[in-house]
Enzyme design. Structure first.
Site, PDB file in Angstrom:
ATOM      1  N   LYS A  48       0.818  -1.196   0.000  1.00 12.08           N
ATOM      2  CA  LYS A  48       0.000   0.000   0.000  1.00 12.08           C
ATOM      3  C   LYS A  48       0.864   1.264   0.000  1.00 12.08           C
ATOM      4  O   LYS A  48       0.468   2.316  -0.495  1.00 12.08           O
ATOM      5  CB  LYS A  48      -0.889   0.035   1.245  1.00 12.08           C
ATOM      6  CG  LYS A  48      -1.948  -1.029   1.328  1.00 12.08           C
ATOM      7  CD  LYS A  48      -2.767  -0.817   2.608  1.00 12.08           C
ATOM      8  CE  LYS A  48      -3.821  -1.883   2.804  1.00 12.08           C
ATOM      9  NZ  LYS A  48      -4.524  -1.679   4.107  1.00 12.08           N
ATOM     10  N   GLU A  97       8.277   1.762  -5.563  1.00 14.48           N
ATOM     11  CA  GLU A  97       8.206   1.344  -4.162  1.00 14.48           C
ATOM     12  C   GLU A  97       8.388   2.566  -3.265  1.00 14.48           C
ATOM     13  O   GLU A  97       9.010   3.551  -3.664  1.00 14.48           O
ATOM     14  CB  GLU A  97       9.316   0.310  -3.900  1.00 14.48           C
ATOM     15  CG  GLU A  97       9.465  -0.171  -2.475  1.00 14.48           C
ATOM     16  CD  GLU A  97       8.292  -1.012  -2.002  1.00 14.48           C
ATOM     17  OE1 GLU A  97       7.218  -0.403  -1.776  1.00 14.48           O
ATOM     18  OE2 GLU A  97       8.448  -2.230  -1.838  1.00 14.48           O
ATOM     19  N   ASP A  98       7.822   2.504  -2.055  1.00 16.49           N
ATOM     20  CA  ASP A  98       7.955   3.645  -1.151  1.00 16.49           C
ATOM     21  C   ASP A  98       9.308   3.658  -0.446  1.00 16.49           C
ATOM     22  O   ASP A  98       9.958   4.691  -0.334  1.00 16.49           O
ATOM     23  CB  ASP A  98       6.812   3.687  -0.130  1.00 16.49           C
ATOM     24  CG  ASP A  98       6.684   2.399   0.679  1.00 16.49           C
ATOM     25  OD1 ASP A  98       7.357   1.393   0.356  1.00 16.49           O
ATOM     26  OD2 ASP A  98       5.884   2.384   1.636  1.00 16.49           O
ATOM     27  N   ILE A 155      13.027   1.199   0.564  1.00 19.81           N
ATOM     28  CA  ILE A 155      13.875   0.015   0.570  1.00 19.81           C
ATOM     29  C   ILE A 155      14.591  -0.010   1.901  1.00 19.81           C
ATOM     30  O   ILE A 155      15.314   0.923   2.252  1.00 19.81           O
ATOM     31  CB  ILE A 155      14.916   0.043  -0.577  1.00 19.81           C
ATOM     32  CG1 ILE A 155      14.225   0.117  -1.940  1.00 19.81           C
ATOM     33  CG2 ILE A 155      15.838  -1.162  -0.490  1.00 19.81           C
ATOM     34  CD1 ILE A 155      13.463  -1.112  -2.343  1.00 19.81           C
ATOM     35  N   ASP A 156      14.395  -1.082   2.650  1.00 20.53           N
ATOM     36  CA  ASP A 156      15.041  -1.229   3.949  1.00 20.53           C
ATOM     37  C   ASP A 156      16.218  -2.186   3.779  1.00 20.53           C
ATOM     38  O   ASP A 156      17.297  -1.786   3.365  1.00 20.53           O
ATOM     39  CB  ASP A 156      14.020  -1.735   4.971  1.00 20.53           C
ATOM     40  CG  ASP A 156      14.512  -1.595   6.413  1.00 20.53           C
ATOM     41  OD1 ASP A 156      15.713  -1.776   6.647  1.00 20.53           O
ATOM     42  OD2 ASP A 156      13.689  -1.320   7.294  1.00 20.53           O
ATOM     43  N   THR A 157      16.043  -3.450   4.043  1.00 28.18           N
ATOM     44  CA  THR A 157      17.151  -4.396   3.866  1.00 28.18           C
ATOM     45  C   THR A 157      17.391  -4.707   2.391  1.00 28.18           C
ATOM     46  O   THR A 157      18.497  -5.074   1.995  1.00 28.18           O
ATOM     47  CB  THR A 157      16.869  -5.732   4.580  1.00 28.18           C
ATOM     48  OG1 THR A 157      15.771  -6.393   3.931  1.00 28.18           O
ATOM     49  CG2 THR A 157      16.522  -5.505   6.044  1.00 28.18           C
ATOM     50  N   GLY A 158      16.360  -4.587   1.575  1.00 27.90           N
ATOM     51  CA  GLY A 158      16.469  -4.920   0.157  1.00 27.90           C
ATOM     52  C   GLY A 158      16.039  -6.342  -0.166  1.00 27.90           C
ATOM     53  O   GLY A 158      15.915  -6.704  -1.339  1.00 27.90           O
ATOM     54  N   LYS A 159      15.781  -7.164   0.843  1.00 22.20           N
ATOM     55  CA  LYS A 159      15.442  -8.574   0.609  1.00 22.20           C
ATOM     56  C   LYS A 159      14.145  -8.721  -0.188  1.00 22.20           C
ATOM     57  O   LYS A 159      14.056  -9.519  -1.113  1.00 22.20           O
ATOM     58  CB  LYS A 159      15.323  -9.316   1.946  1.00 22.20           C
ATOM     59  CG  LYS A 159      16.632  -9.465   2.691  1.00 22.20           C
ATOM     60  CD  LYS A 159      16.407 -10.158   4.027  1.00 22.20           C
ATOM     61  CE  LYS A 159      17.701 -10.273   4.813  1.00 22.20           C
ATOM     62  NZ  LYS A 159      17.475 -10.887   6.154  1.00 22.20           N
ATOM     63  N   THR A 160      13.145  -7.954   0.199  1.00 14.42           N
ATOM     64  CA  THR A 160      11.853  -8.055  -0.481  1.00 14.42           C
ATOM     65  C   THR A 160      11.985  -7.724  -1.960  1.00 14.42           C
ATOM     66  O   THR A 160      11.478  -8.444  -2.824  1.00 14.42           O
ATOM     67  CB  THR A 160      10.838  -7.100   0.171  1.00 14.42           C
ATOM     68  OG1 THR A 160      10.678  -7.453   1.538  1.00 14.42           O
ATOM     69  CG2 THR A 160       9.495  -7.172  -0.530  1.00 14.42           C
ATOM     70  N   PHE A 196      12.375   5.009  12.115  1.00 18.15           N
ATOM     71  CA  PHE A 196      11.050   4.602  11.655  1.00 18.15           C
ATOM     72  C   PHE A 196      10.318   5.837  11.172  1.00 18.15           C
ATOM     73  O   PHE A 196       9.952   6.713  11.963  1.00 18.15           O
ATOM     74  CB  PHE A 196      10.271   3.915  12.771  1.00 18.15           C
ATOM     75  CG  PHE A 196       9.154   3.042  12.240  1.00 18.15           C
ATOM     76  CD1 PHE A 196       9.205   1.671  12.362  1.00 18.15           C
ATOM     77  CD2 PHE A 196       8.058   3.606  11.582  1.00 18.15           C
ATOM     78  CE1 PHE A 196       8.196   0.864  11.847  1.00 18.15           C
ATOM     79  CE2 PHE A 196       7.045   2.816  11.066  1.00 18.15           C
ATOM     80  CZ  PHE A 196       7.118   1.443  11.203  1.00 18.15           C
ATOM     81  N   VAL A 197      10.114   5.914   9.861  1.00 13.24           N
ATOM     82  CA  VAL A 197       9.485   7.091   9.271  1.00 13.24           C
ATOM     83  C   VAL A 197       8.045   6.783   8.869  1.00 13.24           C
ATOM     84  O   VAL A 197       7.699   5.652   8.519  1.00 13.24           O
ATOM     85  CB  VAL A 197      10.278   7.594   8.043  1.00 13.24           C
ATOM     86  CG1 VAL A 197      11.616   8.173   8.482  1.00 13.24           C
ATOM     87  CG2 VAL A 197      10.481   6.494   7.013  1.00 13.24           C
ATOM     88  N   ASP A 213       3.074   4.037   6.680  1.00 18.51           N
ATOM     89  CA  ASP A 213       2.217   3.934   7.852  1.00 18.51           C
ATOM     90  C   ASP A 213       2.915   3.298   9.044  1.00 18.51           C
ATOM     91  O   ASP A 213       3.977   2.709   8.932  1.00 18.51           O
ATOM     92  CB  ASP A 213       0.988   3.090   7.513  1.00 18.51           C
ATOM     93  CG  ASP A 213       1.317   1.597   7.453  1.00 18.51           C
ATOM     94  OD1 ASP A 213       0.716   0.821   8.222  1.00 18.51           O
ATOM     95  OD2 ASP A 213       2.191   1.216   6.653  1.00 18.51           O
ATOM     96  N   ARG A 237      -0.826   7.563   7.194  1.00 18.07           N
ATOM     97  CA  ARG A 237      -0.856   7.671   5.738  1.00 18.07           C
ATOM     98  C   ARG A 237      -1.416   9.024   5.300  1.00 18.07           C
ATOM     99  O   ARG A 237      -1.164   9.480   4.183  1.00 18.07           O
ATOM    100  CB  ARG A 237      -1.700   6.543   5.131  1.00 18.07           C
ATOM    101  CG  ARG A 237      -1.121   5.137   5.329  1.00 18.07           C
ATOM    102  CD  ARG A 237      -1.793   4.156   4.388  1.00 18.07           C
ATOM    103  NE  ARG A 237      -1.577   2.757   4.755  1.00 18.07           N
ATOM    104  CZ  ARG A 237      -0.511   2.028   4.402  1.00 18.07           C
ATOM    105  NH1 ARG A 237       0.450   2.595   3.703  1.00 18.07           N
ATOM    106  NH2 ARG A 237      -0.411   0.765   4.761  1.00 18.07           N
TER     107      ARG A 237
END
Length: 222
Positions: A68, A138-139, A141-146, A191-192, A198, A204
């Protein structure tokens, strides 16, 4: 061609006081500060749109929005692309599709923190992307795994090309080292929320991107 020009926000950046921007009153006690104001977000997206159109030249693109959290960035990026298409001699046809990602092991994924396999929910059959230029939007990218798992699924259907645009990339020790082709902002490991990102479906409706505080985390905890 990957565009690695982006705005880098340092680890010690204190952002902007909430009193200097319009923030919904119901969130005033829940945020530490505004990290990225809405106006700066929009200006950065406009430049990203220009870079994307320059790279694809006149070839058609399928914009693939990851829901989302990506919907706001996707919508605004599309608007910027449409404006450029109308007002320049350079015009790129663009169609759209929407997907959600789900982990087999731990439900809907949150900020790339699942290590399990993923499933794609919604959207057209990925086979429809064969031979096409795909722009994944995409909103964050954290670890990049997904994203790496999604790219493996997409490449399996043999698109002509796949590029990824992410509004945010987090600097974190958990990163796999993956970097998208287009980056809006590189941010600290905080954590943004806001601009469709969200915390348990809240925030949101915040136009800016801000850093949630412990009060907010407790208030909106599941």
């Amino acid at each position: 061609m990957a565009h690695q020009n982006f705005i880098k926000i340092s680890d010690d950046d204190k952002g902007y006081p909430l009193s200097t921007f319009c923030v919904p009153r119901h969130y005033e006690d829940d945020l530490e500060h505004v990290l990225i104001p809405a106006g700066l977000i929009h200006d950065r997206i406009e430049r990203m749109a220009r870079d994307i159109l320059s790279d694809f030249e006149h070839e058609a693109i399928v914009g693939l929005c990851v829901l989302k959290g990506g919907y706001k960035f996707f919508t605004d990026l599309l608007d910027k692309i449409k404006i450029i298409n109308r007002n320049s001699g350079h015009s790129v046809p663009m169609s759209v599709d929407f997907i959600r990602l789900k982990s087999y092991q731990s439900g809907v994924m949150k900020n790339d923190q699942s290590s399990g396999s993923i499933d794609v929910i919604g959207g057209d059959n990925l086979q429809s992307l064969k031979g096409k230029n795909v722009l994944v939007v995409e909103d964050i990218i954290d670890t990049g795994k997904t994203m790496q798992q999604l790219l493996r699924l997409l490449n399996a259907v043999q698109p002509k090309s796949v590029k990824v645009a992410s509004l945010l990339v987090k600097r974190t020790e958990r990163s796999t080292g993956y970097r998208p082709d287009y980056i809006g902002f590189e941010i600290p490991d905080r954590f943004v929320v806001g601009y469709a990102l969200d915390y348990n479906e809240y925030f949101r409706d915040l136009n800016h991107i801000g850093v949630i505080n412990e009060v907010g985390k407790k208030k909106y905890a599941v």
